[in-house]
Design a protein around this motif. Structure first.
Motif, short mmCIF file in Angstrom:
data_model
loop_
_atom_site.label_atom_id
_atom_site.label_comp_id
_atom_site.label_asym_id
_atom_site.label_seq_id
_atom_site.Cartn_x
_atom_site.Cartn_y
_atom_site.Cartn_z
N HIS A 214 0.97 -1.04 0.00
CA HIS A 214 0.02 -0.09 0.04
C HIS A 214 1.11 1.43 0.01
CE1 HIS A 214 -3.30 -2.53 0.69
NE2 HIS A 214 -2.70 -3.08 1.74
N ARG A 215 2.19 1.24 -0.45
CA ARG A 215 2.87 2.35 -0.25
C ARG A 215 4.02 2.55 -1.50
NH1 ARG A 215 6.98 3.18 4.80
NH2 ARG A 215 7.98 5.22 4.05
N ASP B 161 8.00 5.84 -3.47
CA ASP B 161 7.39 5.68 -2.16
C ASP B 161 6.10 6.61 -2.19
OD1 ASP B 161 6.48 6.05 0.56
OD2 ASP B 161 8.45 5.86 1.35
N GLU B 162 5.11 6.27 -2.29
CA GLU B 162 4.03 7.14 -2.43
C GLU B 162 3.30 7.80 -1.08
OE1 GLU B 162 0.59 4.79 -4.11
OE2 GLU B 162 1.39 5.60 -6.18
N GLU B 163 4.20 7.62 -0.11
CA GLU B 163 4.02 8.52 1.28
C GLU B 163 4.91 9.55 1.30
OE1 GLU B 163 4.21 5.96 4.84
OE2 GLU B 163 2.46 4.57 3.99
N SER B 164 6.19 9.32 0.90
CA SER B 164 7.12 10.42 0.79
C SER B 164 7.56 11.22 -0.33
CB SER B 164 8.53 9.83 1.40
OG SER B 164 8.91 9.10 0.59
#
Length: 107
Positions: free
Chosen positions: A27-28, A48-51
């Motif tokens: 999920h990332r 990294d889709e979060e950062s």
């Protein structure tokens, strides 16, 4: 072109590695494309889709079928990566088993 149209095993492996492009793992991590392949693993460029950071994902495809010594070597590599902190070395983020493929993924 599909892998069934080609006799060269290296091309077949490359075509197979493209199946991961676009997948989001854990999920990332969104897989952008293959970078290299070794005996037990393929390394992918991902984001990294979060950062928003670019990351390398190492997918160990046959972790479950490795010999005990090969599996031990792989786990030692993970522990070594966890301990390293240098600007010229890819930083370890996490390791997880991809549920759909049962591959060990090192980010």
């Amino acid at each position: 072109m599909s892998s069934s149209d080609v006799d060269d095993p290296l091309i077949v492996e490359f075509i197979s590695s493209l199946r991961s492009v676009g997948l989001v793992l854990c999920h990332r991590y969104r897989v952008l494309g293959p970078v290299g392949k070794g005996k037990f693993a393929t390394v992918y460029k991902a984001v990294d889709e979060e950062s928003g950071d670019a990351v390398a994902l190492k997918k160990v495809a046959i972790f479950e079928t490795m010999s005990v010594s090969s599996r031990s070597k792989c786990l030692r590599e993970i522990r070594l990566l966890e301990s390293l902190d240098h600007p010229n070395i890819v930083r370890y983020e996490q390791a997880f088993i991809e549920p759909e493929t049962q591959e060990l993924v090192i980010a």
